[in-house]
Design an enzyme around this catalytic site. Sequence first.
Site, PDB file in Angstrom:
ATOM      1  N   GLY A   1       0.862  -1.323   0.024  1.00 35.11           N
ATOM      2  CA  GLY A   1       0.008   0.054   0.026  1.00 35.11           C
ATOM      3  C   GLY A   1       0.871   1.221   0.007  1.00 35.11           C
ATOM      4  O   GLY A   1       2.145   1.040  -0.181  1.00 35.11           O
TER       5      GLY A   1
ATOM      6  N   ILE B   1       2.112   3.224   2.308  1.00 34.69           N
ATOM      7  CA  ILE B   1       3.312   3.430   3.364  1.00 34.69           C
ATOM      8  C   ILE B   1       4.423   2.507   2.927  1.00 34.69           C
ATOM      9  O   ILE B   1       5.554   3.008   2.841  1.00 34.69           O
ATOM     10  CB  ILE B   1       2.899   3.151   4.511  1.00 34.69           C
ATOM     11  CG1 ILE B   1       1.703   4.236   5.107  1.00 34.69           C
ATOM     12  CG2 ILE B   1       3.962   3.445   5.761  1.00 34.69           C
ATOM     13  CD1 ILE B   1       0.894   3.937   6.400  1.00 34.69           C
TER      14      ILE B   1
ATOM     15  N   ARG C   1      -1.033  -9.319   0.444  1.00 35.97           N
ATOM     16  CA  ARG C   1      -1.878 -10.314   0.729  1.00 35.97           C
ATOM     17  C   ARG C   1      -2.257 -11.198  -0.821  1.00 35.97           C
ATOM     18  O   ARG C   1      -2.710 -12.058  -0.586  1.00 35.97           O
ATOM     19  CB  ARG C   1      -3.265  -9.737   1.230  1.00 35.97           C
ATOM     20  CG  ARG C   1      -3.078  -9.654   2.779  1.00 35.97           C
ATOM     21  CD  ARG C   1      -4.131  -8.674   3.270  1.00 35.97           C
ATOM     22  NE  ARG C   1      -4.066  -7.478   3.083  1.00 35.97           N
ATOM     23  CZ  ARG C   1      -4.898  -6.629   3.462  1.00 35.97           C
ATOM     24  NH1 ARG C   1      -5.996  -6.754   4.055  1.00 35.97           N
ATOM     25  NH2 ARG C   1      -4.667  -5.252   3.116  1.00 35.97           N
TER      26      ARG C   1
ATOM     27  N   THR D   1       6.445  -0.544  12.065  1.00 32.17           N
ATOM     28  CA  THR D   1       5.699   0.601  12.386  1.00 32.17           C
ATOM     29  C   THR D   1       4.082   0.532  12.158  1.00 32.17           C
ATOM     30  O   THR D   1       3.494   1.308  11.830  1.00 32.17           O
ATOM     31  CB  THR D   1       6.291   1.778  11.292  1.00 32.17           C
ATOM     32  OG1 THR D   1       6.275   1.233  10.040  1.00 32.17           O
ATOM     33  CG2 THR D   1       7.644   2.016  11.924  1.00 32.17           C
TER      34      THR D   1
ATOM     35  N   ARG E   1       1.505  -2.757  13.392  1.00 22.26           N
ATOM     36  CA  ARG E   1       0.599  -2.967  14.421  1.00 22.26           C
ATOM     37  C   ARG E   1       1.377  -4.126  14.923  1.00 22.26           C
ATOM     38  O   ARG E   1       2.050  -4.954  14.390  1.00 22.26           O
ATOM     39  CB  ARG E   1      -0.750  -3.318  13.899  1.00 22.26           C
ATOM     40  CG  ARG E   1      -1.495  -2.275  13.753  1.00 22.26           C
ATOM     41  CD  ARG E   1      -2.128  -1.427  14.683  1.00 22.26           C
ATOM     42  NE  ARG E   1      -2.927  -0.512  14.365  1.00 22.26           N
ATOM     43  CZ  ARG E   1      -2.593   0.782  14.140  1.00 22.26           C
ATOM     44  NH1 ARG E   1      -1.442   1.179  13.927  1.00 22.26           N
ATOM     45  NH2 ARG E   1      -3.577   1.782  13.805  1.00 22.26           N
TER      46      ARG E   1
ATOM     47  N   GLU F   1      -0.268  -2.718  23.186  1.00 24.25           N
ATOM     48  CA  GLU F   1       0.400  -1.663  23.640  1.00 24.25           C
ATOM     49  C   GLU F   1      -0.552  -0.613  24.579  1.00 24.25           C
ATOM     50  O   GLU F   1      -1.936  -0.839  24.098  1.00 24.25           O
ATOM     51  CB  GLU F   1       0.935  -0.878  22.489  1.00 24.25           C
ATOM     52  CG  GLU F   1      -0.111  -0.343  21.556  1.00 24.25           C
ATOM     53  CD  GLU F   1       0.640   0.256  20.349  1.00 24.25           C
ATOM     54  OE1 GLU F   1       1.360  -0.352  19.741  1.00 24.25           O
ATOM     55  OE2 GLU F   1      -0.130   1.544  20.016  1.00 24.25           O
TER      56      GLU F   1
ATOM     57  N   HIS G   1       4.860   4.627  19.429  1.00 24.07           N
ATOM     58  CA  HIS G   1       3.802   4.694  18.490  1.00 24.07           C
ATOM     59  C   HIS G   1       3.901   6.076  17.863  1.00 24.07           C
ATOM     60  O   HIS G   1       2.737   6.796  18.186  1.00 24.07           O
ATOM     61  CB  HIS G   1       2.320   4.117  18.951  1.00 24.07           C
ATOM     62  CG  HIS G   1       1.587   3.937  17.678  1.00 24.07           C
ATOM     63  ND1 HIS G   1       0.483   2.737  17.825  1.00 24.07           N
ATOM     64  CD2 HIS G   1       1.550   4.063  16.527  1.00 24.07           C
ATOM     65  CE1 HIS G   1      -0.121   2.595  16.837  1.00 24.07           C
ATOM     66  NE2 HIS G   1       0.448   3.404  15.946  1.00 24.07           N
TER      67      HIS G   1
ATOM     68  N   GLY H   1       4.438   6.892  14.616  1.00 20.98           N
ATOM     69  CA  GLY H   1       4.239   6.741  13.282  1.00 20.98           C
ATOM     70  C   GLY H   1       3.718   8.028  12.502  1.00 20.98           C
ATOM     71  O   GLY H   1       4.647   8.725  11.647  1.00 20.98           O
TER      72      GLY H   1
END
Length: 311
Positions: free
Chosen positions: A152, A154, A174, A234, A236, A265, A283, A285
């Site tokens: 994607g 990112i 995927r 970065t 999940r 987290e 976290h 990002g």
Amino acid sequence: MNIRILSSSPLVGPALKQLGADFPELCVAPFRSIAWRMALPTAEALIGLLSEPLGEADLDLMPRLRVIGTYSVGVNHLPLEACKERGIQVVSTPGVLTDATADLALALLLAVSRRVAEGEALVRSAQWKGWAPDQLLGTGLNNKVCGILGSGPIGRAFAKRVWALGMKPAFWDRDGKGLPVDFGPGLARRLPLEELLPQSAVLSLHCPLTPETRGLLDGRKLARLPQGALVINTARGGILDEPALMDLLARGHLGGVGLDVYEGEPALHPGWLEAPRAVLLPHLGSATVETREAMAELLCKGVARALGGSC
Ligand code: DGY
């Protein structure tokens, strides 16, 4: 006053205030506080954070809910199926945090590969005795394969960055295999995971947490990475098996780990605090002023649109 829009946070920048000017029936109340709970029966829009998971039982308390806006691109903390069944729209913030997140992944990669945190700690310890030929030697990146999970925006933005460092990006997504991925300055191979892992001197995660990707990288798969590989996450927590990752790092199979996200987290597996060659961030990002303001604007516009107004 009947609350129509309930937000657990003022967000960053002017966007929520602007939304409140257009929809005066807006209330900001901390997640799960008494005021927040009291506003649920009339709320038509709920604005929340990625750290505020909702379940189907929460939806039962909001009979008028038409839209949930999350101040994140990730939506794994929301009951998506139940929202769909009830016709509740989910609005998130894709696009505007792509560069910030890819930048942070790059920051982690450079920090891990060049042992930045250890070097900084050495200087601050006042124990540094001066330059030495073998002091804190890191790992070069040029010409090595960077495995990227997720093709994607990112993942592709990260590919562009590591390509500029001389790395060779290669993707898994995927679809698993198929056409090469166009990441801007070039095309990169799209490989099945079993082929990608043994080639990846660096592995960076950029896919969402979904039922398909939860537990994707178990200990057996992580062990297929080559000796000395670096792992950056970065995306999940929950996509990779953290205890297995920690074990491979402790045994010296992995050369370093950079994490911005963790399963469960902000609770942290206690082992991380002792782990050598691990750079740990809270976290961050999307954490730039520009990005968080843009996220707020996109989110508030989406919520206003869902309620049939403009903002
Ligand atoms: C998101 O928005 O989902 C990111 O995790 C923020 O860093």
